[in-house]
Design an enzyme around this catalytic site. Structure first.
Site, PDB file in Angstrom:
ATOM      1  N   SER A 240     -51.720  24.504 -54.980  1.00  0.00           N
ATOM      2  CA  SER A 240     -51.611  25.743 -55.769  1.00  0.00           C
ATOM      3  C   SER A 240     -52.835  25.942 -56.657  1.00  0.00           C
ATOM      4  O   SER A 240     -53.429  27.028 -56.685  1.00  0.00           O
ATOM      5  CB  SER A 240     -50.327  25.755 -56.601  1.00  0.00           C
ATOM      6  OG  SER A 240     -50.172  24.545 -57.307  1.00  0.00           O
ATOM      7  N   HIS A 270     -45.422  21.109 -50.850  1.00  0.00           N
ATOM      8  CA  HIS A 270     -45.875  21.294 -52.230  1.00  0.00           C
ATOM      9  C   HIS A 270     -44.654  21.679 -53.087  1.00  0.00           C
ATOM     10  O   HIS A 270     -43.713  20.908 -53.188  1.00  0.00           O
ATOM     11  CB  HIS A 270     -47.007  22.336 -52.243  1.00  0.00           C
ATOM     12  CG  HIS A 270     -47.787  22.413 -53.515  1.00  0.00           C
ATOM     13  ND1 HIS A 270     -47.793  21.424 -54.470  1.00  0.00           N
ATOM     14  CD2 HIS A 270     -48.608  23.382 -54.015  1.00  0.00           C
ATOM     15  CE1 HIS A 270     -48.570  21.781 -55.481  1.00  0.00           C
ATOM     16  NE2 HIS A 270     -49.073  22.977 -55.230  1.00  0.00           N
ATOM     17  N   HIS A 316     -46.565  10.201 -53.636  1.00  0.00           N
ATOM     18  CA  HIS A 316     -47.456  11.265 -54.108  1.00  0.00           C
ATOM     19  C   HIS A 316     -48.845  11.022 -53.543  1.00  0.00           C
ATOM     20  O   HIS A 316     -49.239   9.865 -53.331  1.00  0.00           O
ATOM     21  CB  HIS A 316     -47.506  11.274 -55.645  1.00  0.00           C
ATOM     22  CG  HIS A 316     -48.170  12.494 -56.207  1.00  0.00           C
ATOM     23  ND1 HIS A 316     -49.524  12.574 -56.406  1.00  0.00           N
ATOM     24  CD2 HIS A 316     -47.651  13.688 -56.605  1.00  0.00           C
ATOM     25  CE1 HIS A 316     -49.819  13.773 -56.902  1.00  0.00           C
ATOM     26  NE2 HIS A 316     -48.701  14.467 -57.035  1.00  0.00           N
ATOM     27  N   ARG A 325     -43.989  12.935 -65.286  1.00  0.00           N
ATOM     28  CA  ARG A 325     -43.176  14.162 -65.357  1.00  0.00           C
ATOM     29  C   ARG A 325     -41.734  13.834 -64.964  1.00  0.00           C
ATOM     30  O   ARG A 325     -40.789  14.423 -65.464  1.00  0.00           O
ATOM     31  CB  ARG A 325     -43.760  15.246 -64.443  1.00  0.00           C
ATOM     32  CG  ARG A 325     -45.175  15.657 -64.822  1.00  0.00           C
ATOM     33  CD  ARG A 325     -45.781  16.607 -63.803  1.00  0.00           C
ATOM     34  NE  ARG A 325     -45.941  15.979 -62.493  1.00  0.00           N
ATOM     35  CZ  ARG A 325     -46.388  16.595 -61.412  1.00  0.00           C
ATOM     36  NH1 ARG A 325     -46.733  17.869 -61.473  1.00  0.00           N
ATOM     37  NH2 ARG A 325     -46.503  15.954 -60.263  1.00  0.00           N
ATOM     38  N   ASP A 371     -40.458  16.011 -58.477  1.00  0.00           N
ATOM     39  CA  ASP A 371     -39.438  16.748 -57.731  1.00  0.00           C
ATOM     40  C   ASP A 371     -38.123  15.992 -57.605  1.00  0.00           C
ATOM     41  O   ASP A 371     -37.078  16.591 -57.340  1.00  0.00           O
ATOM     42  CB  ASP A 371     -39.954  17.076 -56.320  1.00  0.00           C
ATOM     43  CG  ASP A 371     -41.207  17.917 -56.367  1.00  0.00           C
ATOM     44  OD1 ASP A 371     -41.250  18.854 -57.183  1.00  0.00           O
ATOM     45  OD2 ASP A 371     -42.147  17.629 -55.601  1.00  0.00           O
TER      46      ASP A 371
END
Ligand code: MLT
Length: 434
Positions: A240, A270, A316, A325, A371
């Site tokens: 992105s 993504h 990742h 995160r 995620d």
């Protein structure tokens, strides 16, 4: 001129000589070497982008402007009666690298307030789209439809000087960011709440107003702030951020760039991954009969899954440890939803999966990423429509990508244009014929 824009101008003037010196005096110094594996393999790890907005250390995780996530949460001023910092203050920080004062945060808020009204044609366009359109398609379309209002596009044709490009991108970024919460919440209510739209409340901050327009009570305002901040930036190479950067490098304006960035984010490799994690988790729960499994049962399930597939949300491209995160959201879950069944599953997977992946040597990074946790929180607060999760990611990512694009124009970064080769040329290099 706004405090933020003035501060940004000072910073830009101070920073420009560093980039100019590097280009003029050290332009031929080598940064990296590139292998055939990297050329064919998605340019993985090639050091070919520059940004000061965030840096992703493989073992430490993301730092925004040099600060870790816990530092950001501790230092950026909080919204009154909230646990999380304001998105407005965080955006000021991303753009300038300085922790804003309360006054500076209030000023960004009033700048957004002035610009937040979404033109009615955007809603009409969204309403005229097939209701089963993906919310990311609707989001990107809503943004694209406002491109006619780009200040950069207009000023460019009037002969805007290169040194001032950043100002027009800044104005476009402010105009666009201010509208994103309302466009996103409109799409949500239109698609999933029978079109019962909740009007924006000018008394509320970015995150608070989004929660209000979604129709979800506290602490969803904090969930929104946390979510937008955590997803804002992950240095420049992810799809992105890189797409936004690439498109804007052609001097396509912010509307084109942010809409394109969303199209990249919409891919399953993504931003769509959070949706896949939640779908998978519900499948796991169903197979486990909706009960909290024992660690042994969960291990068996993971071994079975790995015979034919992967565990979504683990691994990742860059990170080699648990995504901070993920940890930030885990902390939020431990505080606000410790007994939630879905969270218990996620927590058990956190214990069970990494040792198994390590033992099997299957993944370079066996640890969970952002995620693996984010959908659980959304589900808990009633956002059960998985496909909407990427829109939330997109609002956050727009903060980082807009910041990067403004700085890219300010520092005069060039049109992106890497060189390609043919397969034959690669073979010649491989067999030493060249
Ligand atoms: C992101 O936030 O963009 C993802 O973690 C993907 C990445 O960094 O490559």
């Amino acid at each position: 001129m706004s405090i933020l824009k003035e501060k940004l101008r000072e910073k830009i003037v101070a920073e420009r000589p560093r980039t100019e010196k590097l280009m003029k005096e050290f332009g031929n110094v080598k940064v990296d070497e590139v292998t055939i594996g990297q050329v064919i393999g998605g340019m993985r790890d090639i050091k070919s982008l520059v940004t000061d907005i965030s840096y992703l250390d493989p073992f430490e995780g993301i730092r925004f402007r040099g600060l870790t996530i816990p530092e950001v949460f501790a230092k950026i001023p909080k919204v009154p009666n909230a646990e999380m910092p304001s998105v407005e203050g965080f955006f000021y920080f991303l753009l300038t690298g300085d922790i804003p004062t309360e006054t500076e945060v209030a000023e960004v808020r009033s700048e957004f307030d002035k610009r937040r009204e979404v033109p009615s044609y955007v809603f009409n366009i969204l309403k005229s789209m097939p209701i089963d359109s993906h919310p990311m398609t609707m989001f990107a379309t809503g943004i694209m439809s406002m491109q006619k209002d780009s200040i950069f596009a207009k000023d460019y044709h009037k002969g805007l000087k290169k040194a001032n490009y950043w100002e027009a991108y800044y104005e476009d970024a402010m105009n666009l960011l201010a509208k994103l919460p309302e466009i996103a919440a409109f799409i949500y209510r239109l698609k999933y709440r029978d079109g019962k739209i909740i009007p924006s409340d000018p008394k509320l901050d970015f995150g608070g107003n989004f929660a209000h327009m979604m129709g979800i009570d506290k602490p969803y305002d904090d969930v929104a702030r946390m979510y937008f901040i955590l997803h804002s930036d992950h240095e420049s190479g992810n799809v992105s951020a890189h797409t936004g950067h690439l498109v804007a490098s052609a001097l396509s304006d912010m509307y084109y760039a942010i809409s394109a960035m969303l199209n990249g984010l919409a891919g399953p490799l993504h931003g769509l991954a959070n949706e896949e994690v939640l779908r998978w988790l519900h499948g796991v729960m169903e197979k486990m009969g909706g009960k909290v499994p024992t660690e042994e049962d969960m291990k068996q399930f993971v071994y079975e899954t790995l015979k034919t597939g992967v565990i979504p949300g683990f691994g990742h491209a860059v990170l080699r440890k648990t995504d901070p995160r993920y940890m930030a959201q885990r902390e939020f879950c431990l505080k606000h939803l410790p007994n939630d069944l879905l969270f218990k599953y996620v927590d058990m997977l956190f214990k069970v999966v990494p040792p198994i992946l390590l033992e099997q040597g299957k993944a370079k990074n066996p640890w969970p990423n952002v995620d693996a946790q984010s959908g659980v929180i959304q589900w808990y607060y009633g956002v059960k429509e998985y496909e909407f999760y990427t829109v939330l990611f997109g609002i956050g990512r727009a903060l980082g990508v807009c910041s990067n694009i403004i700085w890219a124009r300010a520092l005069g970064y060039a049109l992106e244009r890497p060189k390609s080769l043919t397969t034959k040329m690669l073979e010649d290099i491989a067999f030493g014929k060249k």
